[in-house]
Design a protein around this motif. Structure first.
Motif, short mmCIF file in Angstrom:
data_model
loop_
_atom_site.label_atom_id
_atom_site.label_comp_id
_atom_site.label_asym_id
_atom_site.label_seq_id
_atom_site.Cartn_x
_atom_site.Cartn_y
_atom_site.Cartn_z
N VAL A 217 27.14 -5.73 -23.55
CA VAL A 217 27.79 -5.59 -24.85
C VAL A 217 27.64 -6.91 -25.60
CG1 VAL A 217 29.87 -4.90 -26.09
CG2 VAL A 217 29.49 -4.08 -23.75
N ASP A 218 26.95 -6.87 -26.73
CA ASP A 218 26.68 -8.09 -27.50
C ASP A 218 27.49 -8.04 -28.79
OD1 ASP A 218 25.72 -10.26 -28.89
OD2 ASP A 218 23.61 -9.82 -28.52
N PHE A 219 28.49 -8.94 -28.90
CA PHE A 219 29.36 -8.99 -30.06
C PHE A 219 28.78 -9.95 -31.09
CE2 PHE A 219 32.09 -7.69 -26.55
CZ PHE A 219 32.86 -6.68 -27.10
N GLY A 220 27.86 -9.46 -31.90
CA GLY A 220 27.23 -10.27 -32.92
C GLY A 220 27.51 -9.71 -34.30
N THR A 221 26.55 -9.88 -35.23
CA THR A 221 26.70 -9.30 -36.56
C THR A 221 26.92 -7.80 -36.42
OG1 THR A 221 25.17 -10.98 -37.39
CG2 THR A 221 25.62 -9.10 -38.83
N ALA A 222 26.14 -7.16 -35.58
CA ALA A 222 26.42 -5.80 -35.10
C ALA A 222 26.86 -5.93 -33.64
CB ALA A 222 25.19 -4.92 -35.20
N THR A 223 27.65 -4.97 -33.19
CA THR A 223 27.99 -4.93 -31.76
C THR A 223 27.08 -3.89 -31.12
OG1 THR A 223 30.28 -5.62 -32.06
CG2 THR A 223 29.77 -4.39 -30.07
N THR A 224 26.34 -4.33 -30.10
CA THR A 224 25.39 -3.43 -29.44
C THR A 224 25.79 -3.21 -27.99
OG1 THR A 224 23.93 -5.30 -28.88
CG2 THR A 224 23.48 -4.12 -30.94
N PHE A 225 25.52 -2.00 -27.52
CA PHE A 225 25.72 -1.64 -26.12
C PHE A 225 24.35 -1.25 -25.57
CE2 PHE A 225 29.58 -0.92 -28.39
CZ PHE A 225 30.63 -1.10 -27.52
N ASP A 226 23.89 -1.95 -24.56
CA ASP A 226 22.57 -1.69 -23.98
C ASP A 226 22.74 -1.25 -22.54
OD1 ASP A 226 20.89 -2.48 -26.25
OD2 ASP A 226 21.73 -4.47 -25.90
N VAL A 227 22.03 -0.19 -22.17
CA VAL A 227 22.22 0.45 -20.87
C VAL A 227 20.95 0.33 -20.04
CG1 VAL A 227 22.86 2.58 -19.68
CG2 VAL A 227 23.85 2.06 -21.93
N ILE A 228 21.09 -0.22 -18.83
CA ILE A 228 19.98 -0.37 -17.89
C ILE A 228 20.35 0.38 -16.62
CG2 ILE A 228 18.64 -2.02 -16.53
CD1 ILE A 228 20.50 -3.38 -19.47
N ASN A 229 19.44 1.22 -16.12
CA ASN A 229 19.76 2.00 -14.92
C ASN A 229 19.46 1.22 -13.64
OD1 ASN A 229 16.98 2.15 -14.47
ND2 ASN A 229 16.79 4.28 -15.14
N ALA A 230 19.70 1.87 -12.51
CA ALA A 230 19.53 1.20 -11.22
C ALA A 230 18.09 0.80 -10.94
CB ALA A 230 20.06 2.10 -10.11
N LYS A 231 17.14 1.47 -11.62
CA LYS A 231 15.73 1.12 -11.46
C LYS A 231 15.30 -0.03 -12.37
CE LYS A 231 14.41 5.89 -10.35
NZ LYS A 231 13.55 7.04 -10.78
N LYS A 232 16.27 -0.65 -13.04
CA LYS A 232 16.02 -1.74 -14.00
C LYS A 232 15.20 -1.26 -15.19
CE LYS A 232 16.32 -5.26 -10.39
NZ LYS A 232 15.69 -6.44 -9.75
N GLU A 233 15.45 -0.02 -15.59
CA GLU A 233 14.80 0.55 -16.77
C GLU A 233 15.79 0.54 -17.93
OE1 GLU A 233 11.95 3.84 -14.52
OE2 GLU A 233 14.03 4.34 -15.02
N TYR A 234 15.30 0.11 -19.08
CA TYR A 234 16.14 0.08 -20.28
C TYR A 234 16.18 1.49 -20.88
CZ TYR A 234 17.96 -1.25 -24.84
OH TYR A 234 18.72 -1.35 -25.97
N LEU A 235 17.37 2.09 -20.90
CA LEU A 235 17.50 3.48 -21.33
C LEU A 235 17.75 3.62 -22.83
CD1 LEU A 235 19.72 4.93 -18.46
CD2 LEU A 235 17.21 4.89 -18.64
N GLY A 236 18.35 2.63 -23.45
CA GLY A 236 18.73 2.70 -24.85
C GLY A 236 20.13 2.16 -25.02
N GLY A 237 20.80 2.56 -26.09
CA GLY A 237 22.14 2.05 -26.29
C GLY A 237 22.78 2.54 -27.57
N LEU A 238 23.76 1.79 -28.03
CA LEU A 238 24.51 2.11 -29.24
C LEU A 238 24.57 0.86 -30.12
CD1 LEU A 238 26.10 3.48 -26.58
CD2 LEU A 238 27.47 4.47 -28.41
N ILE A 239 24.62 1.09 -31.42
CA ILE A 239 24.76 -0.01 -32.38
C ILE A 239 25.94 0.33 -33.28
CG2 ILE A 239 23.68 -1.35 -34.23
CD1 ILE A 239 20.96 -0.56 -33.10
N CYS A 240 26.91 -0.60 -33.36
CA CYS A 240 28.11 -0.39 -34.17
C CYS A 240 28.26 -1.54 -35.17
CB CYS A 240 29.35 -0.37 -33.27
SG CYS A 240 29.27 0.76 -31.88
N PRO A 241 28.99 -1.31 -36.26
CA PRO A 241 29.29 -2.43 -37.16
C PRO A 241 30.03 -3.52 -36.40
CG PRO A 241 29.91 -0.34 -38.17
CD PRO A 241 29.58 -0.05 -36.73
N GLY A 242 29.64 -4.76 -36.64
CA GLY A 242 30.31 -5.87 -35.97
C GLY A 242 31.74 -6.05 -36.44
N LEU A 243 32.49 -6.84 -35.71
CA LEU A 243 33.91 -7.04 -36.03
C LEU A 243 34.08 -7.67 -37.41
CD1 LEU A 243 36.84 -6.95 -35.19
CD2 LEU A 243 36.50 -9.05 -33.88
N LYS A 244 33.26 -8.66 -37.73
CA LYS A 244 33.38 -9.31 -39.05
C LYS A 244 32.98 -8.37 -40.17
CE LYS A 244 32.94 -14.14 -37.61
NZ LYS A 244 32.14 -15.39 -37.73
#
Length: 265
Positions: A135-162
């Motif tokens: 979870v990266d709390f930046g200008t946007a807040t992003t959620f990035d999901v990696i599975n057990a095989k170390k594969e990047y599956l995708g994620g979510l992008i939300c408006p940042g807190l500011k």
């Protein structure tokens, strides 16, 4: 001394970090600085700022032997490349499609993935293992999901807190701009306190709600937070126990070492 300058260019801040390459792939961050991102700044303006900050720590330009850059602001790409060449005499290692990451990206168009999100995934796997949610709390807040095989599956992008707080101030004529901080009490006794409580705990609730759903799909995942506001929000959530403010810089260091000898510039 042979040093690596890691540069993380976000929409709000440019973060600079120094690593001592003589200490190997696991070298710790020596020091870091945060500048405001400005698309109007020239390479010279960024260069002078970087040199001044480094000299304050006793670091000279000649000690910088390599520069690694992650940038999500396309207009600043050539400016930062010029900075590396003109002020440190090196061709920057730039995070872009084709860089060897060790992570398989499974989204529809891997070229769309922001460099910072990929770098965070690499560093998060190295630091915490997989499966993992970053979870990266930046200008946007992003959620990035990696599975057990170390594969990047995708994620979510939300408006940042500011962004969320600014939207409330701009669209409601009688509400003032307020500081983003943990409120003194849940139930505000005046307008400012009520806004602070609503913004803060509303955002905590959003983060917890998203993580609840992600953990339903990936219950074994570890969760790590980074970004400028990670230390503000993460301690108040139900699920986040790991806070790594330098995760993106560490990812740049990892990727620089991972790509040595590949012939990439």
């Amino acid at each position: 001394m042979s040093l690596l300058l890691a540069v993380d260019v976000g929409n709000t801040n440019v973060v600079l970090g120094i690593y001592d390459l003589s200490k190997g792939p696991d070298s710790p961050l020596v020091c870091s600085w945060r500048l405001a991102t400005s698309r109007e700044r020239t390479a010279d303006e960024y260069g002078v700022s970087a040199l001044a900050l480094m000299r304050h720590q006793g670091i000279e330009a000649g000690q910088i032997k390599h520069v690694a850059i992650s940038c999500v602001v396309p207009p600043l790409h050539p400016i930062l490349m010029s900075l590396a060449k003109n002020y440190f005499g090196v061709d920057a290692f730039y995070i872009e499609p084709g860089v060897k990451t060790g992570v398989k990206v499974l989204i529809d168009n891997p070229a769309e993935l922001g460099a910072d999100r990929l770098v965070n995934a690499v560093a998060g796997i190295e630091k915490y293992g997989a499966p993992l949610i970053v979870v990266d709390f930046g200008t946007a807040t992003t959620f990035d999901v990696i599975n057990a095989k170390k594969e990047y599956l995708g994620g979510l992008i939300c408006p940042g807190l500011k962004i969320s707080a600014d939207a409330l101030f701009q669209r409601a004529s009688r509400l003032p701009r307020v500081e983003i901080a943990e409120p003194e009490r849940l139930v505000g006794r005046n307008t400012v306190q009520a806004m602070q409580s609503g913004i803060f705990y509303g955002y905590v609730g959003m983060v917890d709600g998203i993580l609840d759903r992600l953990l339903d799909e990936c219950p074994e995942a570890k969760i790590a937070a980074t970004g400028g506001l990670g230390h503000v929000i993460a301690p108040h959530t139900k699920h986040i126990r790991q806070i790594a403010p330098d995760l993106t810089l560490d990812g740049l260091r990892i990727l620089w070492f991972r790509n040595q000898g590949s012939g990439r510039k």
